[in-house]
Design an enzyme around this catalytic site. Structure first.
Site, PDB file in Angstrom:
ATOM      1  N   TYR A 197       0.459  -0.643  -0.111  1.00  0.00           N
ATOM      2  CA  TYR A 197       0.060  -0.233   0.294  1.00  0.00           C
ATOM      3  C   TYR A 197       0.735   1.596  -0.449  1.00  0.00           C
ATOM      4  CZ  TYR A 197      -2.339   3.913   2.343  1.00  0.00           C
ATOM      5  OH  TYR A 197      -3.292   4.864   2.598  1.00  0.00           O
TER       6      TYR A 197
HETATM    7  N1  LIG Z   1      -9.256   7.200   6.181  1.00  0.00           N
HETATM    8  C1  LIG Z   1      -8.525   7.928   6.181  1.00  0.00           C
HETATM    9  O1  LIG Z   1      -8.302   8.206   7.668  1.00  0.00           O
HETATM   10  C2  LIG Z   1      -7.168   8.266   5.839  1.00  0.00           C
HETATM   11  C3  LIG Z   1      -7.532   7.937   4.006  1.00  0.00           C
HETATM   12  N2  LIG Z   1      -6.135   8.275   3.225  1.00  0.00           N
HETATM   13  C4  LIG Z   1      -6.690   7.998   1.846  1.00  0.00           C
HETATM   14  O2  LIG Z   1      -7.811   8.922   1.413  1.00  0.00           O
HETATM   15  C5  LIG Z   1      -8.384   8.545   0.316  1.00  0.00           C
HETATM   16  C6  LIG Z   1     -10.373   8.378   1.029  1.00  0.00           C
HETATM   17  O3  LIG Z   1      -9.399   7.791   1.941  1.00  0.00           O
HETATM   18  P1  LIG Z   1     -11.194   6.642   2.079  1.00  0.00           P
HETATM   19  O4  LIG Z   1     -12.404   7.549   2.557  1.00  0.00           O
HETATM   20  O5  LIG Z   1     -11.455   5.974   3.945  1.00  0.00           O
HETATM   21  O6  LIG Z   1     -11.278   5.968   1.764  1.00  0.00           O
HETATM   22  P2  LIG Z   1     -11.618   3.749   1.026  1.00  0.00           P
HETATM   23  O7  LIG Z   1     -11.781   3.070   2.153  1.00  0.00           O
HETATM   24  O8  LIG Z   1     -13.529   4.821   1.742  1.00  0.00           O
HETATM   25  O9  LIG Z   1     -12.000   3.981  -0.057  1.00  0.00           O
HETATM   26  C7  LIG Z   1     -12.390   4.906  -0.992  1.00  0.00           C
HETATM   27  C8  LIG Z   1     -13.443   3.361  -2.196  1.00  0.00           C
HETATM   28  O10 LIG Z   1     -12.709   3.542  -2.791  1.00  0.00           O
HETATM   29  C9  LIG Z   1     -13.042   2.330  -3.732  1.00  0.00           C
HETATM   30  N3  LIG Z   1     -12.327   1.431  -4.169  1.00  0.00           N
HETATM   31  C10 LIG Z   1     -11.147   0.072  -3.723  1.00  0.00           C
HETATM   32  N4  LIG Z   1     -10.829  -0.235  -4.582  1.00  0.00           N
HETATM   33  C11 LIG Z   1     -11.833   0.409  -6.002  1.00  0.00           C
HETATM   34  C12 LIG Z   1     -11.260  -0.859  -6.774  1.00  0.00           C
HETATM   35  N5  LIG Z   1     -10.254  -1.864  -7.365  1.00  0.00           N
HETATM   36  N6  LIG Z   1     -11.763  -0.084  -8.131  1.00  0.00           N
HETATM   37  C13 LIG Z   1     -12.107   0.695  -8.004  1.00  0.00           C
HETATM   38  N7  LIG Z   1     -13.266   1.658  -6.426  1.00  0.00           N
HETATM   39  C14 LIG Z   1     -11.516   1.017  -5.490  1.00  0.00           C
HETATM   40  C15 LIG Z   1     -13.752   1.718  -2.737  1.00  0.00           C
HETATM   41  O11 LIG Z   1     -15.026   0.759  -3.095  1.00  0.00           O
HETATM   42  P3  LIG Z   1     -16.046  -0.544  -2.290  1.00  0.00           P
HETATM   43  O12 LIG Z   1     -17.779   0.664  -1.581  1.00  0.00           O
HETATM   44  O13 LIG Z   1     -16.139  -1.130  -3.320  1.00  0.00           O
HETATM   45  O14 LIG Z   1     -14.706  -0.359  -1.157  1.00  0.00           O
HETATM   46  C16 LIG Z   1     -14.107   2.629  -1.691  1.00  0.00           C
HETATM   47  O15 LIG Z   1     -15.603   3.450  -1.973  1.00  0.00           O
HETATM   48  C17 LIG Z   1      -7.962   7.120   0.039  1.00  0.00           C
HETATM   49  O16 LIG Z   1      -7.087   7.249  -1.035  1.00  0.00           O
HETATM   50  C18 LIG Z   1      -7.333   6.999   1.116  1.00  0.00           C
HETATM   51  O17 LIG Z   1      -6.367   6.172   0.804  1.00  0.00           O
HETATM   52  C19 LIG Z   1      -5.289   7.799   3.299  1.00  0.00           C
HETATM   53  C20 LIG Z   1      -4.786   8.266   5.121  1.00  0.00           C
HETATM   54  C21 LIG Z   1      -5.983   7.876   5.714  1.00  0.00           C
HETATM   55  N1  LIG Z   2      -8.678   3.518   1.170  1.00  0.00           N
HETATM   56  C1  LIG Z   2      -7.887   3.852   2.846  1.00  0.00           C
HETATM   57  N2  LIG Z   2      -6.566   4.186   2.977  1.00  0.00           N
HETATM   58  C2  LIG Z   2      -6.411   4.486   4.445  1.00  0.00           C
HETATM   59  C3  LIG Z   2      -7.535   4.165   5.250  1.00  0.00           C
HETATM   60  C4  LIG Z   2      -8.321   3.800   5.231  1.00  0.00           C
HETATM   61  O1  LIG Z   2     -10.204   3.983   5.297  1.00  0.00           O
HETATM   62  N3  LIG Z   2      -8.896   3.512   3.793  1.00  0.00           N
HETATM   63  N4  LIG Z   2      -7.096   4.555   6.253  1.00  0.00           N
HETATM   64  C5  LIG Z   2      -6.317   4.507   6.813  1.00  0.00           C
HETATM   65  C6  LIG Z   2      -5.743   5.052   8.479  1.00  0.00           C
HETATM   66  O2  LIG Z   2      -6.483   5.583   9.245  1.00  0.00           O
HETATM   67  C7  LIG Z   2      -4.289   4.939   8.745  1.00  0.00           C
HETATM   68  O3  LIG Z   2      -3.703   6.797   8.244  1.00  0.00           O
HETATM   69  C8  LIG Z   2      -3.979   5.894  10.565  1.00  0.00           C
HETATM   70  O4  LIG Z   2      -4.883   4.060  10.874  1.00  0.00           O
HETATM   71  C9  LIG Z   2      -4.887   4.907   5.788  1.00  0.00           C
HETATM   72  N5  LIG Z   2      -4.926   4.865   4.965  1.00  0.00           N
END
Ligand SMILES: NC(=O)C1=CN([C@@H]2O[C@H](COP(=O)(O)OP(=O)(O)OC[C@H]3O[C@@H](n4cnc5c(N)ncnc54)[C@H](OP(=O)(O)O)[C@@H]3O)[C@@H](O)[C@H]2O)C=CC1
Ligand SMILES: Nc1nc2c(c(=O)[nH]1)N=C([C@H](O)[C@@H](O)CO)CN2
Length: 235
Positions: free
Chosen positions: A147
C-alpha cells in the site's frame, strides 16, 4: 445546478470521497463519481443530480471501461480527484497479488485516466488533477508495504504529470494521515493511532475538502502534495 464542467471523484460512494462530492454539490458544482460496490451514499448523490459510474480498477480492462464511460457522459471536466483506494495489510501468501492490486488501484488507474482524460480538462478554464496519497509514503509501513509503496508511486505521478500538463492543468496531491477511523477499529487501535500525531485528533473528512478547495482555487500551486497529517512528522 449550473452548467460548469463536472468534477470527477473516484471511489466516492462513502467516507471522504462521498463527503467531498456532497460539499461540491452544496456549491452547485456538477459532480461525476465512480463507485465499485453499490452503497447508500450513491442514492443521495443521484438524488442531488450527480452522475454515478461503476468502476473496478483491479485490472486494465476495468480502467479502460471506466474511461469510456466518462467520455460517454461528458466532453469536459473541471477536475479529476483520484480518491479510490484499497487499504489492506500485507497478508502471508498473498503478497504478489496484493502488490499488483495496490499498483492497479493507486498507480495504474490514475496514470491511465490522466493520460486518456487530460483532453477533457483542456477547455481553456481552470483545470486540476488531485491525487490522494498518504502521509505514510515518507516513512513506509511495516504492515502495509505494498500500500505505502503504491501511494509513494502516486506521489511521483503528481510530479511528472504536473510538469507535463502545465500550464493548462495543475496537478497536485493531498497526503492524509489519520482522517477517519473505520467502524472495525477498536479502542486500543484508535488510542494508538491518535498518539501518532502532534495534534492527536480524528479530524474527519472536512479537512480533506478544505485542502481540495484550496488546490482547486489557487492559480499558483502545481506539483505539490499537501500534508494533512496533524503533525505526524513531528512525533
Ligand atoms: N481514512 C483515512 O483516515 C485516510 C485515508 N487516506 C486516503 O484518502 C482516500 C479516501 O479515504 P477513505 O474515504 O477512507 O477511502 P475508502 O477506504 O472508503 O475507499 C474509497 C473507495 O475506494 C473504492 N475502491 C477500493 N478499491 C477499488 C477498486 N479496485 N476499484 C475502484 N474503486 C475501489 C472503494 O469502493 P468499495 O465501496 O467497493 O469498497 C471505496 O468506496 C484514500 O485514497 C485513502 O487511501 C489516507 C490516509 C488516511
Ligand atoms: N483506502 C483507505 N486508505 C486508508 C485508510 C482507509 O480507511 N481507507 N485508513 C488509513 C488509516 O487512517 C491510517 O492512516 C491510520 O490508521 C490509511 N489509509
Amino acid at each position: 445546478m449550473d452548467h460548469r464542467a463536472p468534477i470527477l471523484i473516484t471511489g466516492a460512494s462513502q467516507r471522504i470521497g462521498l463527503y467531498c462530492a456532497q460539499r461540491l454539490l452544496d456549491e452547485g458544482q456538477p459532480v461525476i463519481v465512480s463507485y465499485r460496490r453499490e452503497r447508500e451514499g450513491l442514492d443521495i448523490l443521484r438524488q442531488r443530480g450527480a452522475i454515478t459510474l461503476h468502476a473496478d480498477f483491479s485490472d486494465n480492462a476495468g480502467i479502460f471501461a471506466f474511461i469510456e464511460r466518462i467520455k460517454a457522459h461528458t466532453d469536459q471536466l473541471r477536475a479529476i480527484v483520484h480518491n479510490a483506494s484499497d487499504w489492506h495489510a500485507d497478508e502471508a501468501g498473498q503478497q504478489a497479488a496484493a502488490f499488483q492490486h495496490m499498483f492497479q488501484v493507486h498507480m495504474q488507474a490514475p496514470y491511465l485516466i490522466n493520460l486518456h482524460c487530460a483532453g477533457l480538462l483542456r477547455h481553456g478554464g481552470a483545470a486540476d488533477i488531485v491525487h490522494i496519497s498518504d502521509d505514510v509514503t515518507h516513512k513506509g509501513s511495516r504492515k502495509h508495504i505494498a500500500y505505502a509503496a503504491s501511494k509513494a508511486g502516486l506521489e511521483n505521478l503528481t510530479l511528472s504529470f504536473a510538469a507535463d500538463l502545465a500550464p493548462a492543468i495543475k496537478v497536485n496531491g493531498i497526503a492524509p494521515a489519520l482522517i477517519q477511523f473505520n467502524p472495525q477499529d477498536d479502542d486500543e487501535y484508535r488510542r494508538r493511532a491518535l498518539a501518532k500525531s502532534a495534534l492527536g485528533i480524528e479530524p474527519g473528512p472536512q479537512v480533506i475538502y478544505q485542502a481540495l478547495r484550496y488546490l482547486l482555487d489557487t492559480p499558483y500551486v502545481t506539483g505539490t502534495t499537501l500534508a494533512v497529517n496533524g503533525g505526524r512528522h513531528l512525533i
